[in-house]
Motif scaffolding. Structure first.
Motif, PDB file in Angstrom:
ATOM      1  N   THR A 119      -8.022  -0.476   0.213  1.00 42.17           N
ATOM      2  CA  THR A 119      -7.672  -1.351   1.435  1.00 42.17           C
ATOM      3  C   THR A 119      -7.487  -1.073   2.092  1.00 42.17           C
ATOM      4  OG1 THR A 119      -6.302  -1.673  -0.542  1.00 42.17           O
ATOM      5  CG2 THR A 119      -5.164  -3.105   0.509  1.00 42.17           C
ATOM      6  N   VAL A 120      -7.233   0.077   2.473  1.00 38.17           N
ATOM      7  CA  VAL A 120      -6.923   1.010   4.030  1.00 38.17           C
ATOM      8  C   VAL A 120      -8.156   0.321   4.140  1.00 38.17           C
ATOM      9  CG1 VAL A 120      -6.263   2.797   5.186  1.00 38.17           C
ATOM     10  CG2 VAL A 120      -4.787   2.268   3.452  1.00 38.17           C
ATOM     11  N   THR A 121      -9.052   0.569   4.073  1.00 37.84           N
ATOM     12  CA  THR A 121     -10.407   1.117   4.136  1.00 37.84           C
ATOM     13  C   THR A 121     -10.905   0.185   4.498  1.00 37.84           C
ATOM     14  OG1 THR A 121     -10.578   3.099   3.136  1.00 37.84           O
ATOM     15  CG2 THR A 121     -12.579   1.171   4.194  1.00 37.84           C
ATOM     16  N   ARG A 156      -2.762   4.610  -5.868  1.00 33.26           N
ATOM     17  CA  ARG A 156      -3.130   5.150  -4.728  1.00 33.26           C
ATOM     18  C   ARG A 156      -4.468   4.816  -4.409  1.00 33.26           C
ATOM     19  NH1 ARG A 156      -2.741   9.781  -7.035  1.00 33.26           N
ATOM     20  NH2 ARG A 156      -4.844   9.946  -7.294  1.00 33.26           N
ATOM     21  N   ILE A 157      -4.585   4.820  -5.423  1.00 30.22           N
ATOM     22  CA  ILE A 157      -6.643   4.689  -5.279  1.00 30.22           C
ATOM     23  C   ILE A 157      -6.966   2.998  -4.358  1.00 30.22           C
ATOM     24  CG2 ILE A 157      -8.823   3.805  -6.510  1.00 30.22           C
ATOM     25  CD1 ILE A 157      -8.262   6.615  -8.322  1.00 30.22           C
ATOM     26  N   PRO A 158      -6.276   1.788  -5.539  1.00 33.18           N
ATOM     27  CA  PRO A 158      -6.607   1.068  -4.956  1.00 33.18           C
ATOM     28  C   PRO A 158      -5.683   0.959  -3.644  1.00 33.18           C
ATOM     29  CG  PRO A 158      -4.550   0.475  -6.403  1.00 33.18           C
ATOM     30  CD  PRO A 158      -5.752   1.925  -6.874  1.00 33.18           C
ATOM     31  N   ARG A 165      -3.645  13.254   3.466  1.00 34.59           N
ATOM     32  CA  ARG A 165      -5.206  14.176   3.699  1.00 34.59           C
ATOM     33  C   ARG A 165      -6.298  13.941   3.340  1.00 34.59           C
ATOM     34  NH1 ARG A 165      -5.654  18.133   7.493  1.00 34.59           N
ATOM     35  NH2 ARG A 165      -7.904  19.096   7.023  1.00 34.59           N
ATOM     36  N   LYS A 166      -6.323  13.092   2.128  1.00 40.63           N
ATOM     37  CA  LYS A 166      -7.246  12.847   0.984  1.00 40.63           C
ATOM     38  C   LYS A 166      -8.326  11.911   1.302  1.00 40.63           C
ATOM     39  CE  LYS A 166      -5.975  16.067  -3.080  1.00 40.63           C
ATOM     40  NZ  LYS A 166      -5.660  15.964  -4.051  1.00 40.63           N
ATOM     41  N   LEU A 167      -7.415  10.494   2.429  1.00 38.13           N
ATOM     42  CA  LEU A 167      -7.043   9.517   2.503  1.00 38.13           C
ATOM     43  C   LEU A 167      -8.650   9.745   3.407  1.00 38.13           C
ATOM     44  CD1 LEU A 167      -7.116   6.713   2.724  1.00 38.13           C
ATOM     45  CD2 LEU A 167      -5.053   6.593   4.995  1.00 38.13           C
ATOM     46  N   PHE A 168      -7.881  10.808   5.041  1.00 39.41           N
ATOM     47  CA  PHE A 168      -8.519  10.672   6.231  1.00 39.41           C
ATOM     48  C   PHE A 168      -9.855  11.561   5.280  1.00 39.41           C
ATOM     49  CE2 PHE A 168      -4.826   9.485   7.936  1.00 39.41           C
ATOM     50  CZ  PHE A 168      -5.164   8.955   8.880  1.00 39.41           C
ATOM     51  N   GLU A 169      -9.767  12.942   4.816  1.00 40.43           N
ATOM     52  CA  GLU A 169     -10.649  13.683   5.178  1.00 40.43           C
ATOM     53  C   GLU A 169     -12.153  12.727   3.764  1.00 40.43           C
ATOM     54  OE1 GLU A 169      -9.043  18.144   3.570  1.00 40.43           O
ATOM     55  OE2 GLU A 169      -9.505  16.302   2.058  1.00 40.43           O
ATOM     56  N   LEU A 175       0.793  -1.399  -0.060  1.00 42.44           N
ATOM     57  CA  LEU A 175      -0.080  -0.031   0.048  1.00 42.44           C
ATOM     58  C   LEU A 175       1.013   0.952  -0.233  1.00 42.44           C
ATOM     59  CD1 LEU A 175      -2.401  -0.900   2.717  1.00 42.44           C
ATOM     60  CD2 LEU A 175      -2.575  -1.454   0.121  1.00 42.44           C
ATOM     61  N   ASN A 176       0.663   2.600  -0.452  1.00 41.01           N
ATOM     62  CA  ASN A 176       1.500   3.383  -0.804  1.00 41.01           C
ATOM     63  C   ASN A 176       0.466   4.298  -1.019  1.00 41.01           C
ATOM     64  OD1 ASN A 176       2.914   5.786  -0.689  1.00 41.01           O
ATOM     65  ND2 ASN A 176       3.995   4.597  -2.472  1.00 41.01           N
ATOM     66  N   VAL A 177      -0.688   5.375   0.040  1.00 39.27           N
ATOM     67  CA  VAL A 177      -1.351   6.275  -0.131  1.00 39.27           C
ATOM     68  C   VAL A 177      -0.879   7.730  -0.367  1.00 39.27           C
ATOM     69  CG1 VAL A 177      -2.786   4.879   1.180  1.00 39.27           C
ATOM     70  CG2 VAL A 177      -1.515   6.724   1.626  1.00 39.27           C
ATOM     71  N   ALA A 178       0.292   7.738  -0.242  1.00 39.85           N
ATOM     72  CA  ALA A 178       1.033   8.789  -0.570  1.00 39.85           C
ATOM     73  C   ALA A 178       1.187   8.741  -2.082  1.00 39.85           C
ATOM     74  CB  ALA A 178       1.710   9.260  -0.113  1.00 39.85           C
TER      75      ALA A 178
END
Length: 256
Positions: free
Chosen positions: A77-79, A71-73, A114-118, A61-64
């Motif tokens: 996957t984090v969720t 990024r999208i998967p 930040r977008k992940l959390f938003e 995973l690499n949300v950055a």
């Protein structure tokens, strides 16, 4: 002197609670899917009340990332893993800080965190705390250096993420472990979990190769690691080679 902090280990996910009992652990961490893949998390039996559980998200995973195909998967996957971790009774989901590629603007990677959390806040937030973990190396890393970590917390701190301090990663990234807890707390305000790992390679190597706390392969003085754990005053997990984990746990029980 009796131990005062929960102590445990990262264990295989097939039967983590049995392994925890064998190794004398009262807190465990494991994966819910292949750590090198994108598979959906597997359902896992509810943990026993006497064993605290943490789930580690897959390494891929690499949300950055600025690459949409990563990024999208990663976000999805984090969720999914956070929801599965909650079903398992976990106290948190550990996620590596990730990185952007060479030549890309780190600010965009920080913004993606930040977008992940938003995005998730619009759905009520994550089902378990997200614990961001510092990493050992890589250019454009979001959580390798303390100055970048400070920039990351400026983006995500409003969402109250947790922090997981990995001593091998910190050592490999060139951090001085003497006083490291105070320096991290000055940035994040919290340390929720400690991955107390020795390092097979020297300070600043940027190589993520864990060693047992005891046994001769590590380059970090075990007494220094104990002081980090004490100062953090958080649950402690070793992600060390399995054959030496019981000895590592027993050592910490004697010292904490």
């Amino acid at each position: 002197m009796p131990w005062s902090q929960p102590v445990g280990a990262h264990v295989p996910d097939e039967d983590p609670l049995s392994v925890a009992r064998e190794r004398g652990a009262d807190v465990v961490q494991f994966f819910l899917a292949d750590p090198q893949g994108w598979a959906a998390p597997r359902r896992h039996p509810q943990a026993d009340a006497g064993v605290a559980v943490y789930i580690h998200a897959p390494y891929v995973l690499n949300v950055a990332s600025l690459n949409n195909r990563i990024r999208i998967p990663s976000r999805k996957t984090v969720t999914a893993h956070a929801a599965a971790a909650a079903e398992t009774g976990a106290r948190g989901l550990i996620v590596h800080g990730g990185h952007v590629r060479g030549g890309e603007d780190p600010a965009e990677g920080l913004g993606n965190w930040r977008k992940l959390f938003e995005r998730q806040a619009q759905h009520g937030g994550f089902d378990v705390p997200i614990l961001i973990e510092n990493t050992a190396g890589g250019e454009g890393a979001m959580a390798r250096d303390l100055d970048m970590l400070e920039r990351l917390w400026a983006e995500v701190g409003d969402f109250s993420p947790g922090f997981c301090l990995d001593t091998c990663h910190a050592h490999a990234a060139g951090w001085d472990l003497d006083g490291v807890v105070d320096r991290v707390l000055a940035v994040t305000g919290r340390i929720d979990l400690v991955h107390l790992n020795n390092s097979r390679d020297g300070k600043g190597s940027q190589r993520d190769r864990h060693a047992n706390l005891l046994g001769g392969d590590g380059t970090i003085d075990p007494d220094v690691l104990v002081e980090v754990a004490r100062a953090a005053a958080a649950p402690v997990l070793v992600e060390t080679p399995g054959p030496g984990q019981a000895e590592d746990i027993a050592f910490l029980r004697q010292r904490l």
